[in-house]
Design a protein around this motif. Structure first.
Motif, PDB file in Angstrom:
ATOM      1  N   PHE A   8      -6.572   2.973   3.336  1.00 46.46           N
ATOM      2  CA  PHE A   8      -5.915   4.126   2.736  1.00 46.46           C
ATOM      3  C   PHE A   8      -4.433   4.081   3.100  1.00 46.46           C
ATOM      4  N   PRO A   9      -3.580   4.736   2.335  1.00 47.69           N
ATOM      5  CA  PRO A   9      -2.155   4.792   2.687  1.00 47.69           C
ATOM      6  C   PRO A   9      -1.928   5.431   4.061  1.00 47.69           C
ATOM      7  N   THR A  10      -0.871   5.027   4.718  1.00 47.95           N
ATOM      8  CA  THR A  10      -0.488   5.585   6.011  1.00 47.95           C
ATOM      9  C   THR A  10      -0.374   7.107   5.908  1.00 47.95           C
ATOM     10  N   ASN A  11      -0.925   7.801   6.884  1.00 46.00           N
ATOM     11  CA  ASN A  11      -0.902   9.270   6.975  1.00 46.00           C
ATOM     12  C   ASN A  11      -1.576   9.992   5.815  1.00 46.00           C
ATOM     13  N   LYS A  12      -2.481   9.305   5.107  1.00 47.03           N
ATOM     14  CA  LYS A  12      -3.208   9.964   4.008  1.00 47.03           C
ATOM     15  C   LYS A  12      -4.044  11.103   4.577  1.00 47.03           C
ATOM     16  N   PRO A  13      -3.913  12.303   4.017  1.00 46.80           N
ATOM     17  CA  PRO A  13      -4.744  13.413   4.496  1.00 46.80           C
ATOM     18  C   PRO A  13      -6.218  13.145   4.198  1.00 46.80           C
ATOM     19  N   ILE A  14      -7.072  13.458   5.153  1.00 44.67           N
ATOM     20  CA  ILE A  14      -8.512  13.266   5.000  1.00 44.67           C
ATOM     21  C   ILE A  14      -9.194  14.609   5.230  1.00 44.67           C
ATOM     22  N   ARG A  28     -19.395  13.191  14.662  1.00 43.87           N
ATOM     23  CA  ARG A  28     -18.575  14.370  14.392  1.00 43.87           C
ATOM     24  C   ARG A  28     -17.121  13.952  14.242  1.00 43.87           C
ATOM     25  N   PHE A  29     -16.471  14.485  13.215  1.00 41.01           N
ATOM     26  CA  PHE A  29     -15.058  14.223  13.028  1.00 41.01           C
ATOM     27  C   PHE A  29     -14.443  15.400  12.305  1.00 41.01           C
ATOM     28  N   ASN A  30     -13.129  15.432  12.331  1.00 42.75           N
ATOM     29  CA  ASN A  30     -12.396  16.590  11.820  1.00 42.75           C
ATOM     30  C   ASN A  30     -11.467  16.197  10.687  1.00 42.75           C
ATOM     31  N   ASP A  31     -11.040  17.204   9.949  1.00 40.75           N
ATOM     32  CA  ASP A  31      -9.995  16.976   8.953  1.00 40.75           C
ATOM     33  C   ASP A  31      -8.761  16.462   9.681  1.00 40.75           C
ATOM     34  N   GLY A  32      -7.965  15.673   9.016  1.00 42.18           N
ATOM     35  CA  GLY A  32      -6.745  15.149   9.622  1.00 42.18           C
ATOM     36  C   GLY A  32      -6.130  14.107   8.725  1.00 42.18           C
ATOM     37  N   ASP A 111       1.077   1.403   2.957  1.00 39.55           N
ATOM     38  CA  ASP A 111       2.177   2.103   3.623  1.00 39.55           C
ATOM     39  C   ASP A 111       3.268   2.428   2.612  1.00 39.55           C
ATOM     40  N   PRO A 112       3.327   3.680   2.157  1.00 41.18           N
ATOM     41  CA  PRO A 112       4.346   4.053   1.170  1.00 41.18           C
ATOM     42  C   PRO A 112       5.761   3.776   1.657  1.00 41.18           C
ATOM     43  N   GLY A 113       5.976   3.804   2.967  1.00 40.22           N
ATOM     44  CA  GLY A 113       7.300   3.561   3.527  1.00 40.22           C
ATOM     45  C   GLY A 113       7.838   2.176   3.214  1.00 40.22           C
ATOM     46  N   GLU A 114       6.968   1.219   2.949  1.00 40.44           N
ATOM     47  CA  GLU A 114       7.413  -0.135   2.596  1.00 40.44           C
ATOM     48  C   GLU A 114       8.188  -0.151   1.280  1.00 40.44           C
ATOM     49  N   VAL A 130      -2.530   9.399  -8.560  1.00 40.05           N
ATOM     50  CA  VAL A 130      -1.694  10.571  -8.305  1.00 40.05           C
ATOM     51  C   VAL A 130      -1.333  10.649  -6.826  1.00 40.05           C
ATOM     52  N   GLU A 131      -2.308  10.403  -5.942  1.00 41.07           N
ATOM     53  CA  GLU A 131      -2.033  10.418  -4.503  1.00 41.07           C
ATOM     54  C   GLU A 131      -1.000   9.352  -4.139  1.00 41.07           C
ATOM     55  N   ALA A 132      -1.113   8.163  -4.737  1.00 43.93           N
ATOM     56  CA  ALA A 132      -0.147   7.096  -4.469  1.00 43.93           C
ATOM     57  C   ALA A 132       1.240   7.505  -4.949  1.00 43.93           C
ATOM     58  N   ALA A 133       1.322   8.095  -6.124  1.00 46.29           N
ATOM     59  CA  ALA A 133       2.617   8.512  -6.661  1.00 46.29           C
ATOM     60  C   ALA A 133       3.264   9.578  -5.775  1.00 46.29           C
ATOM     61  N   VAL A 134       2.484  10.535  -5.312  1.00 43.83           N
ATOM     62  CA  VAL A 134       3.019  11.585  -4.441  1.00 43.83           C
ATOM     63  C   VAL A 134       3.490  10.987  -3.119  1.00 43.83           C
TER      64      VAL A 134
END
Length: 148
Positions: A8-14, A28-32, A111-114, A130-134
């Motif tokens: 997934f892209p760097t820092n993609k919200p999950i 067990r895991f959390n949103d992040g 990594d969108p920063g690239e 859309v997520e990639a474009a944002v």
């Protein structure tokens, strides 16, 4: 492990916590973000007695009364339950057009920063496009991202 999430892209919200029905899992895991989810999953696996066999391709699943035999490229395993989770992430769809195999064309964004100093065209009509474009617009030199 977790290659789909790792790609997934760097820092993609999950968002992993279902509202209804509530989560009922030993893991067990959390949103992040992608990175926090990967860390939580890796930490949980240290505490669980799971045998994980990476780099094997399942070739055949045979049901024998109440058990299954899973034959892979390396061995055979017996299991009470088998989950077949086949996604499309590793098999990107292409358009069949000239130029799509050039080194500057990608089928996933890590990594969108690239691409912060580049003009980018995102081709796709789904959530991932859309997520990639944002993500590219946030990391990029302008908010002028064309989605085709």
């Amino acid at each position: 492990m977790f290659s789909t999430i790792a790609n997934f892209p760097t820092n993609k919200p999950i968002y992993v916590t279902p509202i209804d029905p509530p989560m009922n899992s030993a893991l067990r895991f959390n949103d992040g973000a992608k990175e926090s989810l990967l860390a939580e999953l890796a930490n949980d696996l240290k505490e669980k007695p799971l045998q994980i066999h990476e780099g094997e391709t399942a070739q055949r699943i045979i049901q024998n009364s109440e058990l299954f035999t899973v034959q892979t490229t390396r061995a055979s395993y017996t299991a009470l339950r088998v989950v077949v989770a086949i996604g499309k992430t590793g098999n990107a769809r292409t358009l069949g057009v000239p130029g799509e195999r050039l080194s500057k064309v990608f089928t996933r964004l890590i990594d969108p920063g690239e691409f912060s100093d580049k003009d980018v065209l995102v081709v796709g009509g789904g959530d991932s496009a859309v997520e990639a474009a944002v993500a590219l617009a946030r990391a990029g030199k302008s908010d002028n991202i064309l989605i085709s």
